[in-house]
Scaffold this motif. Structure first.
Motif, PDB file in Angstrom:
ATOM      1  N   ALA A  55       0.854  -1.182   0.000  1.00 33.05           N
ATOM      2  CA  ALA A  55       0.000   0.000   0.000  1.00 33.05           C
ATOM      3  C   ALA A  55       0.890   1.231   0.000  1.00 33.05           C
ATOM      4  O   ALA A  55       1.969   1.223   0.617  1.00 33.05           O
ATOM      5  CB  ALA A  55      -0.941   0.021   1.206  1.00 33.05           C
ATOM      6  N   PHE A  56       0.458   2.279  -0.697  1.00 35.04           N
ATOM      7  CA  PHE A  56       1.228   3.509  -0.773  1.00 35.04           C
ATOM      8  C   PHE A  56       0.648   4.555   0.169  1.00 35.04           C
ATOM      9  O   PHE A  56      -0.569   4.619   0.384  1.00 35.04           O
ATOM     10  CB  PHE A  56       1.199   4.083  -2.194  1.00 35.04           C
ATOM     11  CG  PHE A  56       2.068   3.339  -3.172  1.00 35.04           C
ATOM     12  CD1 PHE A  56       2.761   2.208  -2.795  1.00 35.04           C
ATOM     13  CD2 PHE A  56       2.188   3.778  -4.480  1.00 35.04           C
ATOM     14  CE1 PHE A  56       3.555   1.513  -3.691  1.00 35.04           C
ATOM     15  CE2 PHE A  56       2.982   3.103  -5.386  1.00 35.04           C
ATOM     16  CZ  PHE A  56       3.671   1.965  -4.993  1.00 35.04           C
ATOM     17  N   GLY A  57       1.517   5.378   0.714  1.00 31.20           N
ATOM     18  CA  GLY A  57       1.112   6.560   1.458  1.00 31.20           C
ATOM     19  C   GLY A  57       1.682   7.777   0.760  1.00 31.20           C
ATOM     20  O   GLY A  57       2.888   7.831   0.471  1.00 31.20           O
ATOM     21  N   LEU A  58       0.847   8.748   0.432  1.00 29.91           N
ATOM     22  CA  LEU A  58       1.294   9.949  -0.279  1.00 29.91           C
ATOM     23  C   LEU A  58       1.974  10.883   0.717  1.00 29.91           C
ATOM     24  O   LEU A  58       1.393  11.236   1.745  1.00 29.91           O
ATOM     25  CB  LEU A  58       0.103  10.628  -0.941  1.00 29.91           C
ATOM     26  CG  LEU A  58       0.388  11.702  -1.996  1.00 29.91           C
ATOM     27  CD1 LEU A  58       1.227  11.141  -3.138  1.00 29.91           C
ATOM     28  CD2 LEU A  58      -0.920  12.267  -2.533  1.00 29.91           C
ATOM     29  N   THR A  59       3.200  11.293   0.438  1.00 30.45           N
ATOM     30  CA  THR A  59       3.968  12.092   1.389  1.00 30.45           C
ATOM     31  C   THR A  59       4.158  13.521   0.906  1.00 30.45           C
ATOM     32  O   THR A  59       3.988  13.828  -0.276  1.00 30.45           O
ATOM     33  CB  THR A  59       5.356  11.469   1.633  1.00 30.45           C
ATOM     34  OG1 THR A  59       6.106  11.504   0.405  1.00 30.45           O
ATOM     35  CG2 THR A  59       5.234  10.032   2.101  1.00 30.45           C
ATOM     36  N   THR A  60       4.533  14.390   1.846  1.00 27.93           N
ATOM     37  CA  THR A  60       4.902  15.773   1.547  1.00 27.93           C
ATOM     38  C   THR A  60       6.282  16.027   2.134  1.00 27.93           C
ATOM     39  O   THR A  60       6.876  15.160   2.779  1.00 27.93           O
ATOM     40  CB  THR A  60       3.892  16.761   2.152  1.00 27.93           C
ATOM     41  OG1 THR A  60       4.003  16.717   3.591  1.00 27.93           O
ATOM     42  CG2 THR A  60       2.466  16.408   1.748  1.00 27.93           C
ATOM     43  N   GLU A  61       6.792  17.234   1.941  1.00 25.59           N
ATOM     44  CA  GLU A  61       8.115  17.568   2.467  1.00 25.59           C
ATOM     45  C   GLU A  61       8.151  17.513   3.986  1.00 25.59           C
ATOM     46  O   GLU A  61       9.206  17.303   4.580  1.00 25.59           O
ATOM     47  CB  GLU A  61       8.526  18.961   1.987  1.00 25.59           C
ATOM     48  CG  GLU A  61       8.765  19.048   0.477  1.00 25.59           C
ATOM     49  CD  GLU A  61       9.184  20.438   0.051  1.00 25.59           C
ATOM     50  OE1 GLU A  61       9.230  21.322   0.927  1.00 25.59           O
ATOM     51  OE2 GLU A  61       9.478  20.640  -1.146  1.00 25.59           O
ATOM     52  N   THR A  62       7.013  17.705   4.625  1.00 26.71           N
ATOM     53  CA  THR A  62       6.982  17.754   6.090  1.00 26.71           C
ATOM     54  C   THR A  62       6.445  16.469   6.720  1.00 26.71           C
ATOM     55  O   THR A  62       6.253  16.424   7.932  1.00 26.71           O
ATOM     56  CB  THR A  62       6.127  18.944   6.560  1.00 26.71           C
ATOM     57  OG1 THR A  62       4.796  18.811   6.020  1.00 26.71           O
ATOM     58  CG2 THR A  62       6.720  20.259   6.087  1.00 26.71           C
ATOM     59  N   SER A  63       6.204  15.448   5.922  1.00 29.00           N
ATOM     60  CA  SER A  63       5.696  14.181   6.476  1.00 29.00           C
ATOM     61  C   SER A  63       6.716  13.582   7.447  1.00 29.00           C
ATOM     62  O   SER A  63       7.919  13.571   7.172  1.00 29.00           O
ATOM     63  CB  SER A  63       5.413  13.186   5.354  1.00 29.00           C
ATOM     64  OG  SER A  63       4.373  13.639   4.518  1.00 29.00           O
ATOM     65  N   GLN A  64       6.218  13.112   8.585  1.00 28.28           N
ATOM     66  CA  GLN A  64       7.067  12.490   9.592  1.00 28.28           C
ATOM     67  C   GLN A  64       7.053  10.975   9.385  1.00 28.28           C
ATOM     68  O   GLN A  64       6.013  10.337   9.497  1.00 28.28           O
ATOM     69  CB  GLN A  64       6.561  12.840  10.996  1.00 28.28           C
ATOM     70  CG  GLN A  64       6.545  14.339  11.292  1.00 28.28           C
ATOM     71  CD  GLN A  64       7.948  14.935  11.275  1.00 28.28           C
ATOM     72  OE1 GLN A  64       8.874  14.391  11.873  1.00 28.28           O
ATOM     73  NE2 GLN A  64       8.096  16.050  10.591  1.00 28.28           N
ATOM     74  N   LEU A  65       8.236  10.394   9.094  1.00 28.46           N
ATOM     75  CA  LEU A  65       8.319   8.972   8.761  1.00 28.46           C
ATOM     76  C   LEU A  65       9.431   8.294   9.551  1.00 28.46           C
ATOM     77  O   LEU A  65      10.389   7.743   8.981  1.00 28.46           O
ATOM     78  CB  LEU A  65       8.571   8.807   7.253  1.00 28.46           C
ATOM     79  CG  LEU A  65       7.533   9.455   6.331  1.00 28.46           C
ATOM     80  CD1 LEU A  65       8.050   9.491   4.905  1.00 28.46           C
ATOM     81  CD2 LEU A  65       6.221   8.707   6.412  1.00 28.46           C
ATOM     82  N   PRO A  66       9.334   8.295  10.885  1.00 26.29           N
ATOM     83  CA  PRO A  66      10.389   7.660  11.679  1.00 26.29           C
ATOM     84  C   PRO A  66      10.356   6.146  11.515  1.00 26.29           C
ATOM     85  O   PRO A  66       9.293   5.552  11.337  1.00 26.29           O
ATOM     86  CB  PRO A  66      10.040   8.063  13.112  1.00 26.29           C
ATOM     87  CG  PRO A  66       8.554   8.260  13.084  1.00 26.29           C
ATOM     88  CD  PRO A  66       8.252   8.829  11.715  1.00 26.29           C
ATOM     89  N   PRO A  67      11.523   5.493  11.550  1.00 28.58           N
ATOM     90  CA  PRO A  67      11.548   4.024  11.466  1.00 28.58           C
ATOM     91  C   PRO A  67      10.931   3.417  12.711  1.00 28.58           C
ATOM     92  O   PRO A  67      10.904   4.026  13.777  1.00 28.58           O
ATOM     93  CB  PRO A  67      13.049   3.708  11.368  1.00 28.58           C
ATOM     94  CG  PRO A  67      13.720   4.879  12.016  1.00 28.58           C
ATOM     95  CD  PRO A  67      12.869   6.075  11.691  1.00 28.58           C
ATOM     96  N   GLY A  68      10.409   2.214  12.575  1.00 30.89           N
ATOM     97  CA  GLY A  68       9.794   1.541  13.719  1.00 30.89           C
ATOM     98  C   GLY A  68       9.617   0.065  13.447  1.00 30.89           C
ATOM     99  O   GLY A  68       9.960  -0.440  12.367  1.00 30.89           O
ATOM    100  N   GLN A  69       9.053  -0.621  14.421  1.00 28.47           N
ATOM    101  CA  GLN A  69       8.852  -2.059  14.315  1.00 28.47           C
ATOM    102  C   GLN A  69       7.545  -2.426  13.633  1.00 28.47           C
ATOM    103  O   GLN A  69       7.230  -3.594  13.473  1.00 28.47           O
ATOM    104  CB  GLN A  69       8.907  -2.694  15.706  1.00 28.47           C
ATOM    105  CG  GLN A  69      10.249  -2.552  16.388  1.00 28.47           C
ATOM    106  CD  GLN A  69      11.372  -3.182  15.555  1.00 28.47           C
ATOM    107  OE1 GLN A  69      11.247  -4.317  15.108  1.00 28.47           O
ATOM    108  NE2 GLN A  69      12.457  -2.443  15.370  1.00 28.47           N
ATOM    109  N   GLY A  70       6.747  -1.430  13.277  1.00 30.10           N
ATOM    110  CA  GLY A  70       5.468  -1.701  12.641  1.00 30.10           C
ATOM    111  C   GLY A  70       4.403  -2.118  13.633  1.00 30.10           C
ATOM    112  O   GLY A  70       4.591  -2.049  14.863  1.00 30.10           O
TER     113      GLY A  70
END
Length: 244
Positions: free
Chosen positions: A221-236
């Protein structure tokens, strides 16, 4: 005027101001909603335009049409005619549903042989996604997406949902085709057709391997992002931490 009357007057003024603010907010929300779903007619491909095909030939063959597109989804200025593309050739394959943009046309026959604007250190791969998985059709060429995978871990058989890759460039959006799916439940068997669309991505070799493997063992599945999107790594997310 005694103190009680003053307090009543102040309360009445505050109530009136509160009512006015609620009214203004509601009217603003309605306006924002209308702007979000307001559409404008722009040129889109209704049949595949091949590399090297002239804009005149595509138009004569009925491959172009003015169609309504939500303002938020319009690419660039949104062309309404081919006048600015006279004599130009398609530089890449343009699939049904794509908007007609100047960047995909040129006058050079050498440029017409180009396939996709792939960065020098990357490759292009395509994935087939349903409408919900591609953000209800809001993903367009030049969009940047985050890819999620939902599936079952082959090691411990635990289901999960997790971010796979972030900030992946979308090169093209291809044709949409209906896929027939059959679901069997206690109530019986249900067959339905779901639209799926081909999306082409610019990725590295390692990213391509991850996407192809994830697609074989789970659902993307895709998530549409912007320049300010917060995408920290995690365990899901999984059954153990879903409600933590």
């Amino acid at each position: 005027m005694d103190r009680r009357k003053v307090l009543l007057l102040v309360a009445a003024v505050i109530a009136a101001l509160g009512t006015l603010l609620v009214f203004l907010y509601a009217r603003g929300a309605d306006t924002r909603a209308e702007e979000r779903f307001e559409t404008r007619d722009v040129l889109r491909a209704v049949a595949t335009i091949e590399p090297g095909e002239s804009i005149e030939a595509a138009q004569q063959a009925g491959k172009l049409a003015l169609q309504p597109v939500p303002n938020a989804m319009i690419v660039g200025p949104g062309l309404t005619s081919t006048s600015g593309l006279a004599g130009q050739l398609a530089l890449t394959r343009i699939y049904p549903g794509e908007q007609i943009i100047e960047q995909k046309f040129g006058t050079s026959s050498e440029g017409a042989s180009a396939q996709l604007p792939i960065p020098d250190d990357q490759i292009a791969i395509s994935v087939n996604l349903s409408d919900p998985a591609r953000v209800a059709g809001f993903v367009n060429p030049n969009s940047e997406v985050t890819i999620f995978v939902t599936g079952t871990n082959p090691v411990d058989s635990q289901t999960f949902s997790r971010m796979l890759l972030d900030r992946i460039a979308v090169l093209g959006v291809g044709s949409t085709t209906p896929i027939t799916t059959t679901t069997t439940t206690e109530e019986g068997t249900t067959t339905e057709q779901l639209p799926r669309t081909l999306l082409t991505l610019a990725v590295t070799k390692a990213q391509a391997e991850k996407i192809l493997y994830a697609q074989s063992v789970g659902e993307l599945a895709f998530g549409l992002t912007t320049e300010t999107s917060q995408l920290p790594p995690g365990q899901g997310a999984n059954a153990d931490n879903l409600f933590r």
